[in-house]
Design an enzyme around this catalytic site. Sequence first.
Site, PDB file in Angstrom:
ATOM      1  N   ASN A 237       0.862  -1.177   0.000  1.00 38.91           N
ATOM      2  CA  ASN A 237       0.000   0.000   0.000  1.00 38.91           C
ATOM      3  C   ASN A 237       0.899   1.228   0.000  1.00 38.91           C
ATOM      4  O   ASN A 237       1.521   1.539   1.011  1.00 38.91           O
ATOM      5  CB  ASN A 237      -0.886  -0.039   1.262  1.00 38.91           C
ATOM      6  CG  ASN A 237      -1.687   1.231   1.464  1.00 38.91           C
ATOM      7  OD1 ASN A 237      -1.772   2.068   0.564  1.00 38.91           O
ATOM      8  ND2 ASN A 237      -2.270   1.382   2.643  1.00 38.91           N
ATOM      9  N   TRP A 238       0.962   1.888  -1.144  1.00 38.66           N
ATOM     10  CA  TRP A 238       1.860   3.044  -1.256  1.00 38.66           C
ATOM     11  C   TRP A 238       1.282   4.297  -0.595  1.00 38.66           C
ATOM     12  O   TRP A 238       1.952   5.310  -0.488  1.00 38.66           O
ATOM     13  CB  TRP A 238       2.169   3.315  -2.732  1.00 38.66           C
ATOM     14  CG  TRP A 238       3.242   2.401  -3.288  1.00 38.66           C
ATOM     15  CD1 TRP A 238       3.695   1.235  -2.742  1.00 38.66           C
ATOM     16  CD2 TRP A 238       4.008   2.614  -4.479  1.00 38.66           C
ATOM     17  NE1 TRP A 238       4.684   0.710  -3.520  1.00 38.66           N
ATOM     18  CE2 TRP A 238       4.897   1.521  -4.598  1.00 38.66           C
ATOM     19  CE3 TRP A 238       4.017   3.599  -5.464  1.00 38.66           C
ATOM     20  CZ2 TRP A 238       5.808   1.410  -5.667  1.00 38.66           C
ATOM     21  CZ3 TRP A 238       4.898   3.484  -6.530  1.00 38.66           C
ATOM     22  CH2 TRP A 238       5.788   2.393  -6.622  1.00 38.66           C
ATOM     23  N   LYS A 239       0.015   4.257  -0.225  1.00 38.31           N
ATOM     24  CA  LYS A 239      -0.646   5.432   0.380  1.00 38.31           C
ATOM     25  C   LYS A 239      -0.426   6.656  -0.525  1.00 38.31           C
ATOM     26  O   LYS A 239      -0.426   6.513  -1.740  1.00 38.31           O
ATOM     27  CB  LYS A 239      -0.121   5.643   1.794  1.00 38.31           C
ATOM     28  CG  LYS A 239      -0.203   4.342   2.623  1.00 38.31           C
ATOM     29  CD  LYS A 239       0.038   4.547   4.081  1.00 38.31           C
ATOM     30  CE  LYS A 239      -0.075   3.198   4.790  1.00 38.31           C
ATOM     31  NZ  LYS A 239       0.008   3.296   6.231  1.00 38.31           N
TER      32      LYS A 239
ATOM     33  N   HIS B  48      -9.370   1.192   4.975  1.00 37.58           N
ATOM     34  CA  HIS B  48      -8.106   1.388   5.692  1.00 37.58           C
ATOM     35  C   HIS B  48      -8.329   2.365   6.850  1.00 37.58           C
ATOM     36  O   HIS B  48      -9.132   3.290   6.729  1.00 37.58           O
ATOM     37  CB  HIS B  48      -7.042   1.926   4.729  1.00 37.58           C
ATOM     38  CG  HIS B  48      -5.677   1.923   5.324  1.00 37.58           C
ATOM     39  ND1 HIS B  48      -5.264   2.881   6.212  1.00 37.58           N
ATOM     40  CD2 HIS B  48      -4.643   1.054   5.204  1.00 37.58           C
ATOM     41  CE1 HIS B  48      -4.020   2.619   6.598  1.00 37.58           C
ATOM     42  NE2 HIS B  48      -3.631   1.505   6.005  1.00 37.58           N
TER      43      HIS B  48
ATOM     44  N   GLU C 103      -6.739   4.770   7.838  1.00 37.69           N
ATOM     45  CA  GLU C 103      -6.530   6.184   7.489  1.00 37.69           C
ATOM     46  C   GLU C 103      -7.749   6.755   6.770  1.00 37.69           C
ATOM     47  O   GLU C 103      -8.061   7.939   6.906  1.00 37.69           O
ATOM     48  CB  GLU C 103      -5.238   6.317   6.661  1.00 37.69           C
ATOM     49  CG  GLU C 103      -4.011   6.114   7.547  1.00 37.69           C
ATOM     50  CD  GLU C 103      -2.802   5.503   6.849  1.00 37.69           C
ATOM     51  OE1 GLU C 103      -2.733   5.527   5.600  1.00 37.69           O
ATOM     52  OE2 GLU C 103      -1.918   4.999   7.573  1.00 37.69           O
TER      53      GLU C 103
ATOM     54  N   GLU D 212      -5.202  -4.797  10.717  1.00 38.72           N
ATOM     55  CA  GLU D 212      -4.181  -3.772  10.882  1.00 38.72           C
ATOM     56  C   GLU D 212      -4.443  -2.982  12.163  1.00 38.72           C
ATOM     57  O   GLU D 212      -5.230  -2.023  12.146  1.00 38.72           O
ATOM     58  CB  GLU D 212      -4.197  -2.815   9.691  1.00 38.72           C
ATOM     59  CG  GLU D 212      -3.932  -3.483   8.360  1.00 38.72           C
ATOM     60  CD  GLU D 212      -3.374  -2.496   7.348  1.00 38.72           C
ATOM     61  OE1 GLU D 212      -2.276  -2.728   6.872  1.00 38.72           O
ATOM     62  OE2 GLU D 212      -4.029  -1.482   7.084  1.00 38.72           O
TER      63      GLU D 212
ATOM     64  N   GLY E 111       2.746   2.250  10.704  1.00 39.40           N
ATOM     65  CA  GLY E 111       3.735   3.307  10.548  1.00 39.40           C
ATOM     66  C   GLY E 111       4.481   3.670  11.817  1.00 39.40           C
ATOM     67  O   GLY E 111       5.169   4.696  11.871  1.00 39.40           O
TER      68      GLY E 111
ATOM     69  N   SER F  66       3.568  -2.121  10.245  1.00 34.96           N
ATOM     70  CA  SER F  66       5.015  -2.184  10.497  1.00 34.96           C
ATOM     71  C   SER F  66       5.635  -3.526  10.134  1.00 34.96           C
ATOM     72  O   SER F  66       6.566  -3.987  10.802  1.00 34.96           O
ATOM     73  CB  SER F  66       5.330  -1.801  11.952  1.00 34.96           C
ATOM     74  OG  SER F  66       4.967  -0.455  12.203  1.00 34.96           O
TER      75      SER F  66
ATOM     76  N   GLY G 164       2.914  -1.179   4.201  1.00 41.33           N
ATOM     77  CA  GLY G 164       2.955   0.234   3.833  1.00 41.33           C
ATOM     78  C   GLY G 164       4.372   0.667   3.506  1.00 41.33           C
ATOM     79  O   GLY G 164       4.855   0.465   2.393  1.00 41.33           O
ATOM     80  N   GLY G 165       5.038   1.244   4.481  1.00 40.61           N
ATOM     81  CA  GLY G 165       6.365   1.832   4.267  1.00 40.61           C
ATOM     82  C   GLY G 165       7.343   0.917   3.551  1.00 40.61           C
ATOM     83  O   GLY G 165       8.072   1.354   2.642  1.00 40.61           O
TER      84      GLY G 165
END
Length: 252
Positions: free
Chosen positions: A9-11, A93, A95, A164, A170, A209, A230-231
């Site tokens: 997930n590149w957000k 998600h 976010e 999640e 993150g 994470s 993600g990251g």
Amino acid sequence: MRRKLAAGNWKMNGTAASLDEVRAVAEAHPAPSVDLLLCPPATLIDRMVRAAAGSAIAVGGQDCHAAAAGAHTGDISAAMLTDAGATHVILGHSERRTDHGETDDTVRAKAQAALAEGLVAVVCLGETEAQRDAGETLPVVGRQLAGSLPDAGVTGATLVVAYEPVWAIGTGRVPTLDQIAEVHDVMRAELVGRFGDAGEAIRLLYGGSVKPDNAGEIFATSNVDGALVGGASLAATDFSAVIAALEAAPAA
Ligand code: PGA
């Protein structure tokens, strides 16, 4: 048997220059034993589809609207995602739930729209830190699971669920393996109770994470069929190491 899935997930990250990372992942994993998915910002979907053409990488959106079309400035429909070449979409998600006030009802309506369009829905849920501290993790996850998933068209091929924990996203903090297993086992039981055999086939991803150095132990955990990353999905070297860990994980 559930085929494992490494999803990125590149957000709100990535421009044309980032497509080199996709090409590098594709080259590093020409014939992976697990499914691969990358979800870039909408502006990159079409170009990522072309960059990944001929590879094992599927491309997904990060959200879609529940309506098919209309006066919804800034939004994207499920049909627009498929038109751009996406095959999956992340929905609900945390976010989105926080930044855009999405409720379980919103997420379920979006998931239903996604399935109707032939997209695989990757529905996300998870507790906040306050909810975990209050001992509410299982009721919260159970409520989100019951409320966010569509009723019609659910199979192991159309729905993926990602657990999640909000406090792990993150932050570099990860639940214990026992905590992950507890939630995933409960989700599995609830999915089987609701969807029967399909509930057995739905992939359950852990997200929050996930990094190259913790992926192996997470992937060996009960009912973890992969990760939503993600990251660590932004750089090919990291994502590639996560994929390798998933390929090395024991079968479900
Ligand atoms: P993270 O994000 O891997 O950067 O923690 C996971 C996610 O939000 O999907």
